[in-house]
Design a protein around this motif. Sequence first.
Motif, PDB file in Angstrom:
ATOM      1  N   GLN A  29       0.932  -1.196   0.236  1.00 13.51           N
ATOM      2  CA  GLN A  29      -0.122   0.019   0.124  1.00 13.51           C
ATOM      3  C   GLN A  29       0.807   1.227  -0.067  1.00 13.51           C
ATOM      4  OE1 GLN A  29      -2.615   0.159   3.447  1.00 13.51           O
ATOM      5  NE2 GLN A  29      -3.508   2.198   2.689  1.00 13.51           N
ATOM      6  N   VAL A  30       0.542   2.291  -0.639  1.00 13.70           N
ATOM      7  CA  VAL A  30       1.069   3.442  -0.715  1.00 13.70           C
ATOM      8  C   VAL A  30       0.162   4.732  -0.087  1.00 13.70           C
ATOM      9  CG1 VAL A  30       2.205   5.215  -2.282  1.00 13.70           C
ATOM     10  CG2 VAL A  30       2.747   2.827  -2.475  1.00 13.70           C
ATOM     11  N   ASN A  31       0.443   5.460   0.808  1.00 15.47           N
ATOM     12  CA  ASN A  31      -0.352   6.542   1.133  1.00 15.47           C
ATOM     13  C   ASN A  31       0.297   7.767   0.674  1.00 15.47           C
ATOM     14  OD1 ASN A  31      -2.027   4.758   2.638  1.00 15.47           O
ATOM     15  ND2 ASN A  31      -0.404   4.561   3.957  1.00 15.47           N
ATOM     16  N   PHE A  32      -0.374   8.580  -0.462  1.00 20.82           N
ATOM     17  CA  PHE A  32      -0.121   9.903  -0.750  1.00 20.82           C
ATOM     18  C   PHE A  32      -1.082  10.579  -1.380  1.00 20.82           C
ATOM     19  CE2 PHE A  32       1.978  12.261  -4.456  1.00 20.82           C
ATOM     20  CZ  PHE A  32       2.539  13.235  -3.462  1.00 20.82           C
ATOM     21  N   PRO A  33      -1.497  11.879  -0.665  1.00 22.54           N
ATOM     22  CA  PRO A  33      -2.473  12.587  -1.401  1.00 22.54           C
ATOM     23  C   PRO A  33      -2.478  12.869  -2.708  1.00 22.54           C
ATOM     24  CG  PRO A  33      -1.022  14.064  -0.135  1.00 22.54           C
ATOM     25  CD  PRO A  33      -0.355  12.669  -0.048  1.00 22.54           C
ATOM     26  N   GLY A  34      -1.567  12.616  -3.495  1.00 25.69           N
ATOM     27  CA  GLY A  34      -1.491  12.934  -4.709  1.00 25.69           C
ATOM     28  C   GLY A  34      -2.016  11.904  -5.814  1.00 25.69           C
ATOM     29  N   PRO A  36      -4.448   9.123  -7.455  1.00 20.83           N
ATOM     30  CA  PRO A  36      -6.076   9.212  -7.584  1.00 20.83           C
ATOM     31  C   PRO A  36      -6.910   8.408  -6.932  1.00 20.83           C
ATOM     32  CG  PRO A  36      -4.911   8.664  -9.778  1.00 20.83           C
ATOM     33  CD  PRO A  36      -3.756   8.499  -8.432  1.00 20.83           C
ATOM     34  N   GLY A  37      -6.431   7.418  -6.173  1.00 16.16           N
ATOM     35  CA  GLY A  37      -7.051   6.566  -5.070  1.00 16.16           C
ATOM     36  C   GLY A  37      -7.053   7.026  -3.727  1.00 16.16           C
ATOM     37  N   HIS A  38      -6.663   8.124  -3.423  1.00 16.60           N
ATOM     38  CA  HIS A  38      -6.472   8.743  -1.962  1.00 16.60           C
ATOM     39  C   HIS A  38      -7.715   9.148  -1.651  1.00 16.60           C
ATOM     40  CE1 HIS A  38      -5.431  11.040   1.310  1.00 16.60           C
ATOM     41  NE2 HIS A  38      -4.311  10.318   1.584  1.00 16.60           N
ATOM     42  N   ARG A  45      -6.974  18.112  -4.476  1.00 10.23           N
ATOM     43  CA  ARG A  45      -6.457  18.678  -5.794  1.00 10.23           C
ATOM     44  C   ARG A  45      -7.544  20.008  -5.996  1.00 10.23           C
ATOM     45  NH1 ARG A  45      -4.034  15.001  -8.477  1.00 10.23           N
ATOM     46  NH2 ARG A  45      -4.374  12.974  -8.631  1.00 10.23           N
ATOM     47  N   ARG A  46      -8.480  20.248  -5.126  1.00  7.21           N
ATOM     48  CA  ARG A  46      -9.186  21.441  -5.097  1.00  7.21           C
ATOM     49  C   ARG A  46      -8.255  22.598  -4.291  1.00  7.21           C
ATOM     50  NH1 ARG A  46     -12.991  22.987  -1.282  1.00  7.21           N
ATOM     51  NH2 ARG A  46     -13.006  20.912  -0.817  1.00  7.21           N
ATOM     52  N   LEU A  47      -7.769  21.969  -3.028  1.00  3.93           N
ATOM     53  CA  LEU A  47      -7.016  23.018  -2.275  1.00  3.93           C
ATOM     54  C   LEU A  47      -5.771  23.134  -2.493  1.00  3.93           C
ATOM     55  CD1 LEU A  47      -8.627  21.914   1.158  1.00  3.93           C
ATOM     56  CD2 LEU A  47      -9.378  23.434  -0.415  1.00  3.93           C
ATOM     57  N   MET A  56       5.359  14.027   1.800  1.00  2.30           N
ATOM     58  CA  MET A  56       5.292  12.826   2.581  1.00  2.30           C
ATOM     59  C   MET A  56       4.640  11.924   1.908  1.00  2.30           C
ATOM     60  SD  MET A  56       6.496  13.864   5.497  1.00  2.30           S
ATOM     61  CE  MET A  56       6.261  12.466   6.537  1.00  2.30           C
ATOM     62  N   VAL A  57       5.223  10.704   2.014  1.00  2.00           N
ATOM     63  CA  VAL A  57       4.778   9.432   1.369  1.00  2.00           C
ATOM     64  C   VAL A  57       4.959   8.314   2.529  1.00  2.00           C
ATOM     65  CG1 VAL A  57       5.179   7.766  -0.394  1.00  2.00           C
ATOM     66  CG2 VAL A  57       5.479   9.994  -0.764  1.00  2.00           C
ATOM     67  N   SER A  58       3.765   7.535   2.644  1.00  2.00           N
ATOM     68  CA  SER A  58       3.870   6.284   3.671  1.00  2.00           C
ATOM     69  C   SER A  58       3.886   5.071   2.658  1.00  2.00           C
ATOM     70  CB  SER A  58       3.206   6.261   4.713  1.00  2.00           C
ATOM     71  OG  SER A  58       1.852   6.227   4.478  1.00  2.00           O
TER      72      SER A  58
END
Length: 141
Positions: A29-34, A36-38, A45-47, A56-58
């Motif tokens: 698993q990858v956690n990164f706000p950029g 598409p599946g986050h 993307r709006r803010l 930051m990536v986990s």
Amino acid sequence: KTLPLRIERHCQNARLVAAWLQEHSRVAQVNFPGTPGHPDAATVRRLFPKNMFGGMVSFTIKDAGREEIFRFNNALKLMIRATSLGDVHTLISYPAITSHRELAPKHRQKLGIEDNLLRLSVGIEAAEDIIADLEQALERT
């Protein structure tokens, strides 16, 4: 004076590293706000400015426990093991024994902090070097 350049590079490198990690067979698993599946992708993307999702990536390593995580961390050559994050150098943190060590394992799990979770603070080195370091460490895990 260099903050805008550093932030841009942090964000760019984090996007590249997160995309690479998502394709690796050893990564669960990858956690990164950029990505598409986050769950917060639309809000982010709006803010946030375009392609500026932070550094930051986990990620979690498939079927890894503490022993495998220690082996992975010990195999890294470029990254610096750290208890705090945010630097020009890429830093890696193992939350189960650093930032969240005081929490009971069940509580950590409820928060999504499994024993195989690692947190990267992606620095401004060449993204290819960061990825190469991750690759060689994953091969040894």
